[in-house]
Design a protein around this motif. Structure first.
Motif: not given
Length: 124
Positions: A58-83
């Motif tokens: 993963x890679x994050x912009x400095x403005x959201x690092x530590x607050x936002x988390x990106x993840x993906x579930x390939x089985x569900x064809x879905x990417x998430x952004x936890x904020x």
């Protein structure tokens, strides 16, 4: 061809959390690097986070690092952004995007497909 649909936006108070989801239809979701961007009124679209297909680096912009988390579930064809710890300045339309390039580039021009966006509003 890939179609992307975001969901999970809404109104939240400062300090609160939201989880955005982006579901893809079409072929080979697991071949794409997935990214999240946002655009506030009158401002340019900015990179937030990206995740490669495997091994899920993963890679994050400095403005959201530590607050936002990106993840993906390939089985569900879905990417998430936890904020978490949302701030009023996080208010924007949030977009997910798919890139055929394996590197986690922050440049929007390298992303091939885009969702329609979902509004996130953070009240103070």
């Amino acid at each position: 061809q890939v179609q992307l649909v975001e969901s999970g936006g809404g109104l939240v108070q400062a300090g609160g959390s939201l989880r955005l989801a982006c579901t893809a239809s079409g072929r080979a979701f697991n071949r794409y690097t997935m990214g999240w961007f946002r655009q506030a009124p009158g401002k340019e679209r900015n990179f937030l986070a990206a995740i490669v297909r495997t091994p899920y680096n993963t890679r994050y912009a400095d403005s959201v690092k530590g607050r936002f988390t990106i993840s993906r579930d390939n089985a569900k064809n879905t990417v998430y952004l936890q904020m978490n710890s949302l701030k009023p300045e996080d208010t924007a339309v949030y977009y997910c995007a798919a890139s055929a390039i394996a590197t986690m580039t922050p440049s929007s021009s390298t992303y091939d497909y885009w969702g329609q966006g979902t509004q996130v509003t953070v009240s103070s």
